[in-house]
Design a protein around this motif. Structure first.
Motif, mmCIF file in Angstrom:
data_model
loop_
_atom_site.group_PDB
_atom_site.id
_atom_site.type_symbol
_atom_site.label_atom_id
_atom_site.label_comp_id
_atom_site.label_asym_id
_atom_site.label_seq_id
_atom_site.Cartn_x
_atom_site.Cartn_y
_atom_site.Cartn_z
ATOM 1 N N GLY A 73 0.765 -1.241 0.205
ATOM 2 C CA GLY A 73 0.120 -0.026 0.083
ATOM 3 C C GLY A 73 0.926 1.265 0.029
ATOM 4 O O GLY A 73 2.221 1.107 0.255
ATOM 5 N N VAL A 74 0.320 2.264 -0.252
ATOM 6 C CA VAL A 74 1.187 3.577 -0.571
ATOM 7 C C VAL A 74 0.506 4.703 0.296
ATOM 8 O O VAL A 74 -0.815 4.701 0.554
ATOM 9 N N ALA A 75 1.257 5.325 1.209
ATOM 10 C CA ALA A 75 1.001 6.437 2.157
ATOM 11 C C ALA A 75 1.922 7.595 1.913
ATOM 12 O O ALA A 75 2.968 7.516 1.528
ATOM 13 N N VAL A 76 1.456 8.496 2.275
ATOM 14 C CA VAL A 76 2.358 9.897 2.521
ATOM 15 C C VAL A 76 2.062 10.420 3.833
ATOM 16 O O VAL A 76 1.246 10.519 4.552
ATOM 17 N N ILE A 77 3.385 10.388 4.369
ATOM 18 C CA ILE A 77 3.529 10.882 5.992
ATOM 19 C C ILE A 77 3.479 12.289 5.770
ATOM 20 O O ILE A 77 4.563 12.798 5.082
ATOM 21 N N THR A 78 3.036 12.766 6.701
ATOM 22 C CA THR A 78 2.947 14.366 6.757
ATOM 23 C C THR A 78 3.292 14.757 8.465
ATOM 24 O O THR A 78 2.920 14.072 9.231
ATOM 25 N N LEU A 79 4.009 15.979 8.509
ATOM 26 C CA LEU A 79 4.122 16.620 9.922
ATOM 27 C C LEU A 79 4.618 18.088 9.624
ATOM 28 O O LEU A 79 4.449 18.459 8.434
ATOM 29 N N GLY B 99 6.589 16.440 4.000
ATOM 30 C CA GLY B 99 5.868 15.155 4.122
ATOM 31 C C GLY B 99 6.700 14.321 2.717
ATOM 32 O O GLY B 99 7.680 14.743 2.064
ATOM 33 N N PHE B 100 6.352 13.066 2.785
ATOM 34 C CA PHE B 100 7.264 12.082 1.840
ATOM 35 C C PHE B 100 6.253 10.843 1.799
ATOM 36 O O PHE B 100 5.548 10.531 2.421
ATOM 37 N N THR B 101 6.503 10.088 0.633
ATOM 38 C CA THR B 101 5.895 8.996 0.474
ATOM 39 C C THR B 101 6.361 7.933 1.100
ATOM 40 O O THR B 101 7.819 7.738 1.059
ATOM 41 N N ALA B 102 5.730 6.681 1.224
ATOM 42 C CA ALA B 102 6.255 5.606 2.065
ATOM 43 C C ALA B 102 5.320 4.342 1.670
ATOM 44 O O ALA B 102 4.021 4.831 1.689
ATOM 45 N N THR B 103 5.948 3.204 1.451
ATOM 46 C CA THR B 103 5.346 2.087 1.163
ATOM 47 C C THR B 103 5.646 1.039 2.322
ATOM 48 O O THR B 103 5.483 -0.162 2.026
ATOM 49 N N SER B 104 6.247 1.452 3.336
ATOM 50 C CA SER B 104 6.603 0.552 4.574
ATOM 51 C C SER B 104 5.981 0.543 5.489
ATOM 52 O O SER B 104 6.260 0.108 6.807
ATOM 53 N N VAL B 105 4.855 1.172 5.515
ATOM 54 C CA VAL B 105 3.878 1.396 6.586
ATOM 55 C C VAL B 105 3.317 -0.119 7.058
ATOM 56 O O VAL B 105 2.717 -0.796 6.037
ATOM 57 N N ILE B 106 3.482 -0.393 8.234
ATOM 58 C CA ILE B 106 2.664 -1.654 8.990
ATOM 59 C C ILE B 106 2.018 -1.446 10.009
ATOM 60 O O ILE B 106 2.234 -0.517 11.028
ATOM 61 N N LEU C 55 -0.017 11.993 -6.293
ATOM 62 C CA LEU C 55 0.398 12.618 -4.968
ATOM 63 C C LEU C 55 1.427 11.530 -4.528
ATOM 64 O O LEU C 55 2.566 12.318 -3.915
ATOM 65 N N SER C 56 1.674 10.454 -4.496
ATOM 66 C CA SER C 56 2.728 9.722 -4.444
ATOM 67 C C SER C 56 3.938 9.985 -5.028
ATOM 68 O O SER C 56 5.020 10.205 -4.489
ATOM 69 N N VAL C 57 3.878 10.370 -6.403
ATOM 70 C CA VAL C 57 4.784 10.882 -7.149
ATOM 71 C C VAL C 57 5.489 12.105 -6.672
ATOM 72 O O VAL C 57 6.727 12.523 -6.381
ATOM 73 N N ARG C 58 4.352 13.151 -6.325
ATOM 74 C CA ARG C 58 4.879 14.434 -5.954
ATOM 75 C C ARG C 58 5.543 14.409 -4.606
ATOM 76 O O ARG C 58 6.705 15.060 -4.587
ATOM 77 N N PHE C 59 5.096 13.668 -3.787
ATOM 78 C CA PHE C 59 5.832 13.483 -2.408
ATOM 79 C C PHE C 59 7.084 12.390 -2.303
ATOM 80 O O PHE C 59 7.657 12.586 -1.383
ATOM 81 N N ALA C 60 7.252 12.040 -3.327
ATOM 82 C CA ALA C 60 8.467 11.019 -3.597
ATOM 83 C C ALA C 60 9.595 12.077 -4.388
ATOM 84 O O ALA C 60 10.717 11.556 -4.669
ATOM 85 N N THR C 61 9.186 13.248 -4.887
ATOM 86 C CA THR C 61 10.125 13.927 -5.737
ATOM 87 C C THR C 61 10.885 14.824 -4.891
ATOM 88 O O THR C 61 10.481 15.501 -4.001
ATOM 89 N N HIS C 62 12.204 14.852 -5.391
ATOM 90 C CA HIS C 62 13.157 15.753 -4.683
ATOM 91 C C HIS C 62 13.299 17.444 -5.150
ATOM 92 O O HIS C 62 12.875 17.220 -6.468
#
Length: 176
Positions: free
Chosen positions: A30-36, A46-53, A94-101
């Protein structure tokens, strides 16, 4: 040792980084965006994460990993709270945007701020607001554990899935 266990022969070896990445390319996530909110500036991060468990239901704890070289790590290293925004099918942009540097990830991204300044991305499948419990250095990354405090699961839809370097969706036969 049981009769079915393979015997250890020779020195202990490990997978190379490329071999290890090939293993996980076969594992859909699954794909998530972590924001803070950056504690130093108050600006959204924010950044994209596929490692959420999911770690525990009682108490409700989740975890994700982030590379120590991530541009988001300096803010995350001292943030007390985060939002995990779970993306739905159709939100690969959204995933691509938050994974782009090197881009303003929030420019043009619809979001609202929680009382603590944490951004919640609008239109996501679900989100969880939580307090950071631990940041554990593991290899070249950090494992971050989060105690879930609040969530919104009111949006209907199917999750965005990342598999073998491509975004996809669950098939029509999928049912929970």
């Amino acid at each position: 040792m049981t009769a079915d266990a393979p015997a250890r022969v020779g020195p202990v070896t490990q997978l190379t980084p490329d071999e290890y990445k090939r293993v996980f390319r076969r594992h859909p996530a699954g794909v998530a965006v972590i924001t803070l909110a950056d504690p130093a500036t108050g600006r959204p991060v924010g950044f994209t994460a596929t490692s959420v468990i999911s770690v525990s239901a009682a108490p409700p704890v989740l975890a994700f990993s982030v590379a120590s070289t991530s541009s988001s790590w300096p803010a995350l290293a001292s943030a007390e709270t985060v939002v995990v925004n779970f993306l739905g099918h159709g939100q690969a942009d959204l995933s691509v945007r938050f994974a782009t540097h090197g881009v303003d990830r929030f420019a043009g991204t619809a979001h609202v701020l929680l009382a603590g300044g944490e951004p919640v991305l609008l239109g996501t499948l679900t989100w969880v607001h939580g307090r950071v419990l631990e940041r554990i250095a593991v290899g070249d990354s950090y494992l971050v554990t989060v105690h879930a405090l609040a969530s919104d699961t009111s949006t209907q839809g199917t999750p965005l899935v990342y598999h073998d370097r491509a975004y996809t969706q669950l098939g029509d036969h999928y049912e929970i």
